[in-house]
Every structure is written in C-alpha cells, then in structure tokens.
Enzyme design. Sequence first.
Site, short mmCIF file in Angstrom:
data_model
loop_
_atom_site.label_atom_id
_atom_site.label_comp_id
_atom_site.label_asym_id
_atom_site.label_seq_id
_atom_site.Cartn_x
_atom_site.Cartn_y
_atom_site.Cartn_z
N GLY A 18 -31.84 30.78 -110.30
CA GLY A 18 -31.20 29.56 -110.82
C GLY A 18 -29.76 29.85 -111.19
N GLY A 21 -26.90 26.99 -111.81
CA GLY A 21 -27.06 26.00 -112.87
C GLY A 21 -26.04 26.16 -113.98
N GLN A 22 -26.17 25.32 -115.01
CA GLN A 22 -25.20 25.32 -116.12
C GLN A 22 -25.13 26.70 -116.78
OE1 GLN A 22 -26.20 23.25 -119.71
NE2 GLN A 22 -24.08 22.93 -120.30
N LEU A 23 -26.27 27.24 -117.14
CA LEU A 23 -26.32 28.54 -117.80
C LEU A 23 -26.14 29.69 -116.79
CD1 LEU A 23 -26.88 29.57 -120.69
CD2 LEU A 23 -29.29 29.68 -120.09
N ASP A 44 -30.65 30.98 -105.89
CA ASP A 44 -30.79 29.58 -106.26
C ASP A 44 -31.47 28.87 -105.09
OD1 ASP A 44 -29.19 27.83 -108.64
OD2 ASP A 44 -29.94 26.65 -106.94
N TYR A 152 -40.92 17.96 -120.28
CA TYR A 152 -40.11 19.19 -120.36
C TYR A 152 -40.59 20.06 -121.53
CZ TYR A 152 -35.80 21.97 -120.92
OH TYR A 152 -34.87 22.97 -121.04
N LYS A 156 -42.22 23.83 -121.60
CA LYS A 156 -41.59 24.94 -122.32
C LYS A 156 -42.57 25.54 -123.33
CE LYS A 156 -37.60 25.25 -120.31
NZ LYS A 156 -37.27 26.44 -119.54
N ILE A 182 -26.41 22.81 -124.69
CA ILE A 182 -25.33 23.79 -124.45
C ILE A 182 -24.11 23.10 -123.85
CG2 ILE A 182 -24.69 25.91 -123.24
CD1 ILE A 182 -27.63 26.71 -123.39
N1 SER Z 1 -30.54 20.62 -123.04
C1 SER Z 1 -31.91 20.35 -122.71
C2 SER Z 1 -32.10 18.98 -122.23
O1 SER Z 1 -31.39 18.12 -122.68
C3 SER Z 1 -32.80 20.60 -123.90
O2 SER Z 1 -33.13 21.94 -123.95
O3 SER Z 1 -32.96 18.74 -121.44
#
Ligand code: SER
Length: 322
Positions: A18, A21-23, A44, A152, A156, A182
Amino acid sequence: MTFAKEFMPNPTNILIIGANGQLGTELSFELQKMHGYDHVIKTDLYLPRHKVNQEGVFCQLDVLDKDGLIEIIKRHNIKIIYHLAALLSASCEKKPLQGWQLNMDGLLNVLEVSHALKINRVFWPSSIAVFGPGSPKENTPQHCTKDPATVYGITKLAGERWCEYYFAKYGLDIRSIRYPGIIGYKSMPGGGTTDYAVDIFHKAIHHEPYECFLSENSYLPMMYMSDAIRATLQLMESDPQKLSVRSSYNISAMSFSPSEIYHEIKKHFPDFLCTFKPDFRQQLADSWPKSIDDSIARRDWNWKHEFDLEKMVADMILNLRV
Ligand code: SER
C-alpha cells in the site's frame, strides 16, 4: 524508477504494502532515506501515478494474492513488513463486503505469510474507529468498551484481535498504532471521514470556498503527518520487552472541530470561506472519540507529539504554497 528485477537482495529488506497511499507515500520516503532506496520494496495494487511515488523499487501487488506476496518476499529477502493497504471508513460504508475482504483477508495473508516465512517484524495500522458509541468520548482510554458501529471499525477491531493472537500464539513481532485522522501535504487521503482536514487546505490555498461534509462542531482526534511517521518508526524501533500492548496503541496529538481548523486557516487566508453540509460521514464521525488518552504509548515507548493545531496549519500552508 527502478523495477524490481534489477534489484539485488540484501538481508534487511523492507516491504511496504500500500505504498502509494496517504501514509505509504510518506513512510516510503522516510524508510528509503534511512535504509537506502534499494532496501525498500514498495508495492501497491496500482502503478504509481504521481511523481512523488516513483522513486525506488516498485512491484505491483494485490495483497489478496497470497502467492504473489510470498514470491515478492522470497525474491527480495524481506525481513520487515509494513502492511498499509486498506479501504478507509467512508469507502467501507459504500462497499461493506469489499471492505471486509480487503481489510481482513489482506491482513490474514500478511500474518500467515509472516509467520510461515519467519518475518522479523510487522507493522499494521489500526484506527480510532475501533471505538464506538459505548466507548467514553473524551480521553478514550487504551482499554475500554469497543463497539464499532462502522464497517471500517469492525475490520480494525477484528484485525487487532488477530494481531494479538499471532503474537501470543506464534511470537510474531507485530506492532500497531490506532491512528487518528492524519494530515499531510505530500499525499492525499482517500475514502476517509477525516479527509476534510486535508481537503480544506487545498481549497484555501487555491482561494476557493470549501463545503465541509462534517458539521462545524464535530471534534475528532487528529495528527500531523510528521508526528504520525515519527510515531510509526519509533514504535518499530522500540525494545520488544517494553511493549505491553500487542493489539494496537492509542496515540494522540490534537483534537479540533471543522470550525476550529477553518478559523485557524482564516488567520492565513482572511477571505477563505467554509460552509458546512454534513453527509453520511457525519454518522461515522459521531460514533468516534473526541479525544484519546495515549498515556500507555507515552510510557512504553516515549511517544510524544510535536504539532498542535496552530503549528500544523502554519506548516501545511508553508509547504503547500511552495
Ligand atoms: N482517517 C480514517 C478515516 O477517516 C480513520 O482512521 O477513515
């Protein structure tokens, strides 16, 4: 860009799943800086489209393809894995079964393969979304009721249980953080509920109005990207004996509402206009904590944030203006 076949194996190679992605984008940079471009294998589902993702070694990989994952690990003599590929909260609500499949089966592939191939250390991101309506809203502790009301969050929380299980049963050294929203300037988030806090900057910088999809008083825990990256690397380098949490660590930096970030941005762009029109993501935000107690991370591995709202907004604008 160097493609994988030109790569020479090394004993301490790192795999990022990944990576676009953003991170993943920012973590790849840091790991490449620390370990050298040839020792970080970025993967990715999609080929890197942006210039920012095109440095270093890249292999296309769907984490649901277990054989493909095994092949890359063996070919590159991988010893450390950062598994970041997931569907975020808003995307999971739109495609619940796809979200479950990617987030859960992807993690289980990584755990199984890491155990079988004796990977030294694995990182996997969890989220504040593991908390739900039954969790305390303010200073949400590390250990408390977790009843996620979002797809989601369910993925998690289940993932955290699996991580702890693989650690307890097989001794797999897996480490995890429950990230808040983030905010960074190098990469865009996609499909999340906290994405507004990045989108708003891009509108302000282009002198365009922004319509926020959350209500003005929705407080959520947030973190600047540089703190998030530092936390990740710090946790991965910590002495395993000091880690008392093998599900996922609470970490925190700041909490703010859309109205508060709007007014902070307005100090730099006095004419900037933001309106508020909550959509389905409001319900997701309402089920999450407003602030997080991260005292266990601070104790176990000396976690400490650097950026608050004012400092983060100033730095975002400085970098986006360039
Ligand atoms: N930033 C994530 C989201 O908004 C939450 O962990 O899905």
